[in-house]
Design a protein around this motif. Structure first.
Motif, short mmCIF file in Angstrom:
data_model
loop_
_atom_site.label_atom_id
_atom_site.label_comp_id
_atom_site.label_asym_id
_atom_site.label_seq_id
_atom_site.Cartn_x
_atom_site.Cartn_y
_atom_site.Cartn_z
N ARG A 10 14.13 42.27 44.64
CA ARG A 10 13.54 42.72 45.90
C ARG A 10 14.57 43.43 46.77
O ARG A 10 15.72 43.02 46.85
CB ARG A 10 13.01 41.49 46.65
N ARG A 11 14.18 44.52 47.38
CA ARG A 11 15.00 45.18 48.39
C ARG A 11 14.17 45.36 49.65
O ARG A 11 12.94 45.42 49.59
CB ARG A 11 15.44 46.59 47.93
N SER A 12 14.82 45.50 50.76
CA SER A 12 14.12 45.86 51.99
C SER A 12 14.07 47.38 52.06
O SER A 12 15.04 48.05 51.70
CB SER A 12 14.89 45.34 53.20
N PHE A 130 10.47 45.24 55.95
CA PHE A 130 11.83 45.19 56.48
C PHE A 130 11.84 44.19 57.64
O PHE A 130 11.04 44.29 58.56
CB PHE A 130 12.24 46.58 56.99
N TRP A 131 12.74 43.25 57.57
CA TRP A 131 12.87 42.20 58.60
C TRP A 131 13.85 42.70 59.64
O TRP A 131 15.01 42.99 59.32
CB TRP A 131 13.38 40.94 57.91
N ARG A 132 13.39 42.81 60.88
CA ARG A 132 14.27 43.26 61.96
C ARG A 132 14.32 42.22 63.07
O ARG A 132 13.40 41.41 63.23
CB ARG A 132 13.76 44.57 62.56
N SER A 133 15.40 42.30 63.83
CA SER A 133 15.53 41.38 64.97
C SER A 133 15.93 42.20 66.20
O SER A 133 15.13 42.99 66.68
CB SER A 133 16.57 40.30 64.65
N GLY A 134 17.13 42.05 66.67
CA GLY A 134 17.59 42.79 67.86
C GLY A 134 17.63 41.87 69.07
O GLY A 134 16.94 40.85 69.12
N VAL A 155 11.60 34.62 65.38
CA VAL A 155 12.62 34.66 64.33
C VAL A 155 12.70 36.04 63.68
O VAL A 155 13.63 36.30 62.91
CB VAL A 155 12.42 33.57 63.25
C1 LIG Z 1 17.12 37.21 60.69
C2 LIG Z 1 17.35 38.60 60.20
C3 LIG Z 1 17.32 39.65 61.08
C4 LIG Z 1 17.58 40.96 60.67
N1 LIG Z 1 17.57 41.97 61.57
C5 LIG Z 1 17.86 43.23 61.19
C6 LIG Z 1 17.82 44.29 62.12
O1 LIG Z 1 17.50 44.12 63.29
N2 LIG Z 1 18.18 45.52 61.68
C7 LIG Z 1 18.57 45.75 60.38
O2 LIG Z 1 18.91 46.88 60.05
N3 LIG Z 1 18.56 44.74 59.46
C8 LIG Z 1 18.21 43.50 59.84
N4 LIG Z 1 18.20 42.48 58.92
C9 LIG Z 1 18.58 42.78 57.52
C10 LIG Z 1 17.50 43.52 56.74
O3 LIG Z 1 16.23 42.91 56.93
C11 LIG Z 1 17.82 43.55 55.24
O4 LIG Z 1 17.81 42.27 54.70
C12 LIG Z 1 19.17 44.20 54.97
O5 LIG Z 1 19.10 45.56 55.37
C13 LIG Z 1 19.58 44.11 53.48
O6 LIG Z 1 18.62 44.70 52.68
P1 LIG Z 1 17.98 43.91 51.43
O7 LIG Z 1 17.02 42.91 52.00
O8 LIG Z 1 17.34 44.98 50.61
O9 LIG Z 1 19.12 43.26 50.70
C14 LIG Z 1 17.88 41.20 59.31
C15 LIG Z 1 17.88 40.14 58.40
C16 LIG Z 1 17.62 38.86 58.83
C17 LIG Z 1 17.64 37.71 57.84
#
Ligand SMILES: Cc1cc2nc3c(=O)[nH]c(=O)nc-3n(C[C@H](O)[C@H](O)[C@H](O)COP(=O)(O)O)c2cc1C
Length: 182
Positions: A10-12, A130-134, A155
């Motif tokens: 899996r990738r984001s 894609f999981w984002r926070s900020g 979360v």
């Molecule tokens: C709690 C959490 C918050 C995240 N927030 C962000 C974010 O705001 N911006 C971002 O670019 N990646 C964020 N990520 C990371 C991406 O969702 C992603 O996992 C990362 O880019 C790596 O890619 P992959 O999942 O393909 O390995 C977050 C991951 C987690 C676990």
């Protein structure tokens, strides 16, 4: 899709566009979130799905929070667009309950597992996420807008849609660097 293949590869994907998951596919995604590990059966989750007008409401919440905090105009402009980076955003909230054996921390972890489960369920059905926070995720104005109580937390924002690019290659990680055996 093979479960192990999904777990290992899996990738984001950040570049997401229409269509968003809908109908049974979306319900499967949400149901996968409800299968997150859950100590004590506390079901400490709430998922707020935003699509179309809902995304505008999310943008309004973020913009209003930034304005209340006297953020720079460039920040406000970025937040106004942020929820539209994909056709759907699910705000995942850890809705915690006081419990003698299950601290809030575990309930936050459970909600985080729900995000991962939903992302996986999306990928398994041909969508991407894609999981984002900020920092605004932790803003009291945003928390109030989502009706959070004191110990509750957002979360993450799970962006979902259809991939507009190829996923990057899966990173090859050396087990020896991360794993040891007692
Ligand atoms: C709690 C959490 C918050 C995240 N927030 C962000 C974010 O705001 N911006 C971002 O670019 N990646 C964020 N990520 C990371 C991406 O969702 C992603 O996992 C990362 O880019 C790596 O890619 P992959 O999942 O393909 O390995 C977050 C991951 C987690 C676990």
């Amino acid at each position: 899709m093979d479960a192990l293949d999904l777990l290992l590869n899996r990738r984001s994907i950040a570049k997401l566009s229409h269509p968003a998951p809908c109908g049974d596919v979306l319900n499967n995604i949400l149901a996968a979130g409800l299968r997150a590990p859950d100590h004590g059966g506390l079901t400490p989750w709430r998922f707020v799905v935003a699509e179309g007008e809902g995304q505008q409401k999310l943008a309004d919440i973020l913009v209003s929070a930034a304005q209340s905090a006297d953020a720079e105009q460039a920040v406000i402009d970025k937040l106004a667009k942020a929820p539209f980076r994909a056709p759907m955003v699910i705000t995942v909230i850890a809705k915690t309950k006081p419990h003698p054996k299950v601290p809030e921390f575990e309930q936050y972890l459970s909600a985080a597992c729900a995000v991962q489960a939903m992302q996986m369920a999306a990928v398994a059905q041909g969508f991407q996420g894609f999981w984002r926070s900020g920092t605004w995720m932790f803003d009291s104005h945003v928390e109030r807008a989502f009706g959070l109580q004191e110990q509750d937390k957002i979360v993450g924002f799970l962006y979902l849609g259809t991939a507009q690019c190829q996923a990057a290659p899966t990173p090859q990680r050396d087990l020896d660097k991360f794993v040891e055996y007692l």
